[in-house]
Design an enzyme around this catalytic site. Structure first.
Site, PDB file in Angstrom:
ATOM      1  N   ARG A 278      34.873   5.185  -9.093  1.00  0.00           N
ATOM      2  CA  ARG A 278      35.121   6.304  -9.985  1.00  0.00           C
ATOM      3  C   ARG A 278      35.446   5.766 -11.377  1.00  0.00           C
ATOM      4  O   ARG A 278      36.188   4.789 -11.515  1.00  0.00           O
ATOM      5  CB  ARG A 278      36.281   7.175  -9.489  1.00  0.00           C
ATOM      6  CG  ARG A 278      35.948   8.056  -8.291  1.00  0.00           C
ATOM      7  CD  ARG A 278      34.978   9.164  -8.671  1.00  0.00           C
ATOM      8  NE  ARG A 278      34.751  10.108  -7.575  1.00  0.00           N
ATOM      9  CZ  ARG A 278      33.770  10.006  -6.690  1.00  0.00           C
ATOM     10  NH1 ARG A 278      32.935   8.970  -6.758  1.00  0.00           N
ATOM     11  NH2 ARG A 278      33.617  10.920  -5.745  1.00  0.00           N
TER      12      ARG A 278
ATOM     13  N   HIS B 197      25.363   6.715 -12.275  1.00  0.00           N
ATOM     14  CA  HIS B 197      25.969   7.130 -11.007  1.00  0.00           C
ATOM     15  C   HIS B 197      24.900   7.327  -9.926  1.00  0.00           C
ATOM     16  O   HIS B 197      24.727   8.413  -9.368  1.00  0.00           O
ATOM     17  CB  HIS B 197      26.780   8.414 -11.189  1.00  0.00           C
ATOM     18  CG  HIS B 197      27.857   8.578 -10.163  1.00  0.00           C
ATOM     19  ND1 HIS B 197      29.009   9.281 -10.386  1.00  0.00           N
ATOM     20  CD2 HIS B 197      27.957   8.115  -8.893  1.00  0.00           C
ATOM     21  CE1 HIS B 197      29.779   9.262  -9.309  1.00  0.00           C
ATOM     22  NE2 HIS B 197      29.150   8.559  -8.378  1.00  0.00           N
TER      23      HIS B 197
ATOM     24  N   GLU C 164      32.315  10.803 -17.807  1.00  0.00           N
ATOM     25  CA  GLU C 164      30.984  10.788 -17.204  1.00  0.00           C
ATOM     26  C   GLU C 164      30.329  12.142 -17.435  1.00  0.00           C
ATOM     27  O   GLU C 164      30.939  13.166 -17.144  1.00  0.00           O
ATOM     28  CB  GLU C 164      31.116  10.507 -15.706  1.00  0.00           C
ATOM     29  CG  GLU C 164      29.817  10.150 -15.033  1.00  0.00           C
ATOM     30  CD  GLU C 164      30.020   9.613 -13.621  1.00  0.00           C
ATOM     31  OE1 GLU C 164      29.486  10.239 -12.690  1.00  0.00           O
ATOM     32  OE2 GLU C 164      30.715   8.585 -13.471  1.00  0.00           O
TER      33      GLU C 164
END
Length: 327
Positions: free
Chosen positions: A237, A285, A266
């Site tokens: 994360r 991601h 993000e």
């Protein structure tokens, strides 16, 4: 039971839900506003939740008292207030195991890409800037026999360690809440403190579950304690890293490089100065982005909801305490 799926997933999972006799709704457009998302949630009994842009917190549960279960299309559940869900006896499912290999593949890819400055060199080719042979320009480093430090040696971390041991005979150290005896036996992994992990790792790879207490865990003081040849890898994360501090650590040569599949915030801005550095590789991601992993995630998420609809314990539960409370 009415199931709201906020984004399209592989048809396998949707078909499983329908074959189980559940009513499935998927919105025509997927970029829902918070208000649209909330209305859909209020009109359904269960949610198959894809992505982490919406939070399942106390306010959500107050506004959606009809929700009986949530099946996450992810391993991580940091966008869910697990305590609040448990207090309301709402089981929350996730999708462990099935994406461990795929996500560890990306960590392994990032480690090599950063070590050999692959993104930077690929961009030189695209820009027509191959240039003449320069024996000293933008050299990478080899990984053979170096020390891989893993924060969070669970399923994904174990796969990363196994690949690194097999490919480069890397020495494995790790820091966990609990010892991983399997890794210690099979990979000769050594448990160390967080401080030792930071100081001893040539490559430090994060595979831990993120909690809000760990926000900006990797910040200026921590980067300052890392080796100047070290490579920082994060496929967990983005909240783990302070990216301003990471940039400063890189340009001041406190650490050597960074490979990120997750960013903070993000998505990462295309103006981020990290993207200008030759020893940085950033991916959008894609840890679980394989046909096999994403299909497996769809199956598990569907299995969680189907089990709940039958009055059974969901097989992959992030808050199993809901069952001990109810029993």
């Amino acid at each position: 039971m009415k199931v709201f799926v906020n984004r399209r997933i592989p048809e396998t999972g949707i078909n499983m839900l329908k074959e189980a006799g559940l009513e499935v709704f998927i919105p025509e457009h997927e970029n829902l506003s918070h208000e649209e998302w909330l209305i859909y949630c209020q009109n359904h009994d269960a949610i198959l939740s894809v992505g982490g842009e919406f939070k399942y917190d106390r306010d959500f549960f107050d506004q959606c008292p009809n929700i009986k279960t949530i099946a996450l299309y992810s391993v991580g559940f940091d966008h869910v207030d697990i305590q609040e869900a448990s207090r309301r006896n709402i089981p929350v499912g996730n999708t462990p195991d099935v994406l461990s290999k795929a996500t560890s593949d990306v960590a392994f890819l990032l480690m090599q890409s950063v070590a050999r400055r692959a993104s930077y060199n690929f961009q030189k080719v695209k820009d027509g800037n191959w240039g003449d042979f320069d024996p000293l320009h933008a050299l990478g480093q080899e990984l053979y026999g170096k020390t891989l430090g893993i924060l969070g040696l669970g399923r994904i971390g174990f796969e990363m360690a196994k690949k690194s041991k097999a490919a480069f005979d890397m020495n494995i150290i790790y820091h966990n809440r609990n010892r991983n005896e399997e890794a210690e036996k099979e990979l000769n992994a050594t448990y160390v403190s967080f401080e030792e992990l930071v100081a001893q790792s040539d490559v430090l790879s994060i595979h831990a579950n993120f909690t809000h207490e760990q926000k900006d865990l990797f910040n200026a003081p921590v980067f300052a304690k890392m080796k100047d040849n070290s490579i920082f890898i994060n496929t967990a994360r983005g909240g783990f890293q302070n990216e301003k501090d990471l940039y400063e650590a890189l340009i001041s040569k406190q650490i050597w490089g960074a490979g990120l599949d997750v960013t903070n915030p993000e998505p990462m801005s295309k103006e981020s100065p990290l993207l200008e550095l030759s020893s940085v590789c950033v991916l959008p991601h894609i840890g679980s982005a394989t046909i096999e992993a994403r299909t497996g995630m769809a199956k598990i998420a569907a299995e969680n909801i189907i089990a709940f609809s039958k009055g059974e314990k969901i097989p992959y539960c992030a808050n199993p305490e809901v069952y001990s409370v109810s029993s």
